[in-house]
Enzyme design. Structure first.
Site, PDB file in Angstrom:
ATOM      1  N   HIS A 237      -9.069 -17.831  -1.141  1.00  0.00           N
ATOM      2  CA  HIS A 237      -8.446 -16.674  -1.816  1.00  0.00           C
ATOM      3  C   HIS A 237      -9.422 -16.029  -2.808  1.00  0.00           C
ATOM      4  O   HIS A 237     -10.538 -16.511  -2.977  1.00  0.00           O
ATOM      5  CB  HIS A 237      -7.151 -17.109  -2.478  1.00  0.00           C
TER       6      HIS A 237
ATOM      7  N   ASN B 236       8.073 -30.186 -11.281  1.00  0.00           N
ATOM      8  CA  ASN B 236       6.804 -30.262 -12.011  1.00  0.00           C
ATOM      9  C   ASN B 236       5.765 -29.543 -11.170  1.00  0.00           C
ATOM     10  O   ASN B 236       5.299 -30.076 -10.171  1.00  0.00           O
ATOM     11  CB  ASN B 236       6.388 -31.705 -12.274  1.00  0.00           C
TER      12      ASN B 236
ATOM     13  N   GLY C 221      -0.066 -21.542  -4.674  1.00  0.00           N
ATOM     14  CA  GLY C 221       0.612 -20.301  -4.288  1.00  0.00           C
ATOM     15  C   GLY C 221       1.987 -20.600  -3.709  1.00  0.00           C
ATOM     16  O   GLY C 221       2.927 -19.831  -3.880  1.00  0.00           O
ATOM     17  N   SER C 222       2.097 -21.721  -3.018  1.00  0.00           N
ATOM     18  CA  SER C 222       3.394 -22.101  -2.435  1.00  0.00           C
ATOM     19  C   SER C 222       4.397 -22.367  -3.539  1.00  0.00           C
ATOM     20  O   SER C 222       5.555 -21.919  -3.478  1.00  0.00           O
ATOM     21  CB  SER C 222       3.250 -23.363  -1.570  1.00  0.00           C
TER      22      SER C 222
HETATM   23  C1  LIG Z   1       0.385 -15.187   2.064  1.00  0.00           C
HETATM   24  C2  LIG Z   1       0.307 -16.575   1.513  1.00  0.00           C
HETATM   25  N1  LIG Z   1       1.261 -17.006   0.691  1.00  0.00           N
HETATM   26  C3  LIG Z   1       1.220 -18.238   0.154  1.00  0.00           C
HETATM   27  C4  LIG Z   1       0.186 -19.101   0.422  1.00  0.00           C
HETATM   28  C5  LIG Z   1       0.191 -20.470  -0.164  1.00  0.00           C
HETATM   29  O1  LIG Z   1      -0.817 -20.666  -1.094  1.00  0.00           O
HETATM   30  P1  LIG Z   1      -1.295 -22.158  -1.490  1.00  0.00           P
HETATM   31  O2  LIG Z   1      -2.165 -22.632  -0.376  1.00  0.00           O
HETATM   32  O3  LIG Z   1      -2.021 -21.985  -2.779  1.00  0.00           O
HETATM   33  O4  LIG Z   1      -0.059 -22.987  -1.625  1.00  0.00           O
HETATM   34  C6  LIG Z   1      -0.827 -18.696   1.287  1.00  0.00           C
HETATM   35  C7  LIG Z   1      -1.939 -19.594   1.610  1.00  0.00           C
HETATM   36  O5  LIG Z   1      -2.851 -19.270   2.353  1.00  0.00           O
HETATM   37  C8  LIG Z   1      -0.763 -17.393   1.844  1.00  0.00           C
HETATM   38  O6  LIG Z   1      -1.720 -16.944   2.660  1.00  0.00           O
END
Ligand SMILES: Cc1ncc(COP(=O)(O)O)c(C=O)c1O
Length: 432
Positions: free
Chosen positions: A215, A284, A87-88
């Site tokens: 999630h 990547n 997600g990041s």
């Molecule tokens: C609102 C939000 N955005 C982004 C992320 C990042 O996701 P990831 O852990 O898959 O990088 C999170 C992770 O908990 C999140 O809560």
């Protein structure tokens, strides 16, 4: 059926047997079993899909990747979805791509102070100045503050549907349209939440998702960016794959690639294999084909998972109301139909010490988390960030000081909820 297929069938059956004897949700023993904030709920279907992909011997994204992306697009009611490794990464890619197409000369992005680093960081990392505003009592970006922050340098708005609770996205869209701003909806914790009968994530210029275990669905690690804009989709894909211009599948067998043009690309006055032409400064951020195989199976279960999350939320809401002199839940907009990622609990009584309560709950094996970074500007790594701040951020500060969250995921059962409620009762009755 050939021998390999027969052997595969045997493996599938053995894995199925393992899961028949092992619940995907662990048995609950009060006071001993950890009540977690997040859990990967899966069974033989995900494992067998992953095994099949491993046996195929192709690890890079291929057919399963395509299938997962298409299934996600259908679920999200968007045209394009790009599967990425977290997600990041999704947030970084989304902003990096959107900034090329919309308001490239503008340098401020409005974002709430109450944040997870992955929503806030790309703004700074990509050279923007955050225009930081407060949240309201839904824990989402305050519209009043958002309006006060818009100026001639504003490029866009990047915000979260906090903990799965939808932000007031219709009005955010109106503001964005009026001032010609882009919107990035961080929907990482809101897969399956709706606003005005439309999925969260289907409103903005782009939206992002996380498939980390707490999630909506999980692929181990993983994420996605969704958009209705074809050009944006193309840029996101290139940025994900080192900036590679060529969009042919890496397992395409045709020597000319899928496009039939692989060896006809020219740089200066010579030919250059199109697979080694880079038209973006990329990264990547590719996930694996086996993660896509897992995602396909998880997505089939998403409605059932979300039904359970909603049931858990409603039960908690009803039961926790007896402690209203001590704690409360966030408000929900009338048009919102949330699927909460976790259950945010806000202490509303000055005599309750959060640290003491959290130690009590954790000793009882009830896992707790804080609402991410709280007011992120107070975090040690963010003190020297160059930003504009609108208002006094008092709600974000209050949430940083007085809020925490507990698990509500599909692995949480009624039995666990009644154990948690009893724990709260024990704690609060000792406080009066
Ligand atoms: C609102 C939000 N955005 C982004 C992320 C990042 O996701 P990831 O852990 O898959 O990088 C999170 C992770 O908990 C999140 O809560």
């Amino acid at each position: 059926m050939n021998t390999i297929e027969k052997k595969k069938r045997r493996i599938h059956k053995s894995i199925e047997k393992i899961f028949k004897n092992r619940n995907s949700i662990p048995n609950f023993i009060a006071g001993e079993t950890q009540i977690s904030t997040g859990l990967a709920v899966y069974d033989h279907l995900e494992i067998n899909a992953v095994i099949d992909t491993l046996l195929d011997g192709w690890f890079g994204l291929a057919e399963k990747g395509d299938e997962f992306e298409k299934a996600l697009s259908r679920y999200l009611s968007v045209e394009h979805t790009v599967f990425v490794n977290s997600g990041s990464s999704a947030n970084l890619l989304a902003l990096d791509a959107v900034k090329q197409l919309k308001n490239p000369e503008k340098k401020e992005i409005i974002t709430p102070a109450l944040a997870f680093p992955a929503t806030f960081n790309p703004i700074v990392q990509l050279g923007f100045k955050p225009a930081v505003v407060d949240v309201d009592n839904t824990l989402n970006i305050s519209l009043e503050q958002l309006l006060s922050a818009v100026n001639e340098n504003t490029a866009g708005i990047m915000f979260t549907h906090c903990m799965g609770n939808p932000a007031k996205i219709d009005e955010i869209c109106e503001i964005a349209e009026k001032h010609d701003l882009f919107i990035i909806e961080d929907t990482c914790g809101a897969l399956g939440s709706f606003y005005n009968d439309k999925p969260c994530g289907s409103f903005g210029t782009a939206s992002t998702y996380s498939f980390y275990p707490a999630h909506g669905i999980t692929t181990g690690e993983g994420g996605a960016v969704a958009t209705n804009d074809q050009e944006l989709d193309m840029i996101i894909r290139k940025l994900r794959d080192w900036g590679r211009d060529c969009r042919c599948k890496s397992n395409a067998l045709d020597i000319d690639g899928e496009c039939n043009n692989r060896f006809n690309y020219r740089i200066d006055n010579f030919y250059y294999d199109h697979r080694y032409v880079f038209s973006q400064l990329g990264y990547n951020m590719k996930p694996l084909e086996l993660q896509a195989a897992m995602g396909i199976e998880q997505l089939k279960k998403l409605d059932a998972f979300n039904k359970q999350r909603k049931k858990n939320f409603n039960l908690y809401k009803q039961e926790l109301s007896q402690f209203k002199d001590f704690i409360e839940l966030p408000e929900i907009y009338e048009q919102a139909d949330p699927v909460f990622f976790g259950l945010p609990i806000i202490i509303n009584n000055p005599n309750i010490d959060r640290r003491d309560l959290l130690i009590f709950l954790n000793r009882k094996k009830i896992a707790t988390r804080l609402l991410f970074a709280g007011n992120i500007l107070k975090q040690p790594g963010y003190r020297d960030i160059e930003c504009s701040v609108y208002g006094n951020l008092s709600v974000s500060d209050k949430i940083m000081k007085d809020c925490f969250w507990i698990g509500i995921h599909p692995g949480i059962t009624e039995e666990m909820i009644s154990y948690v409620i009893n724990a709260f009762r024990e704690y609060f009755s000792s406080q009066v």
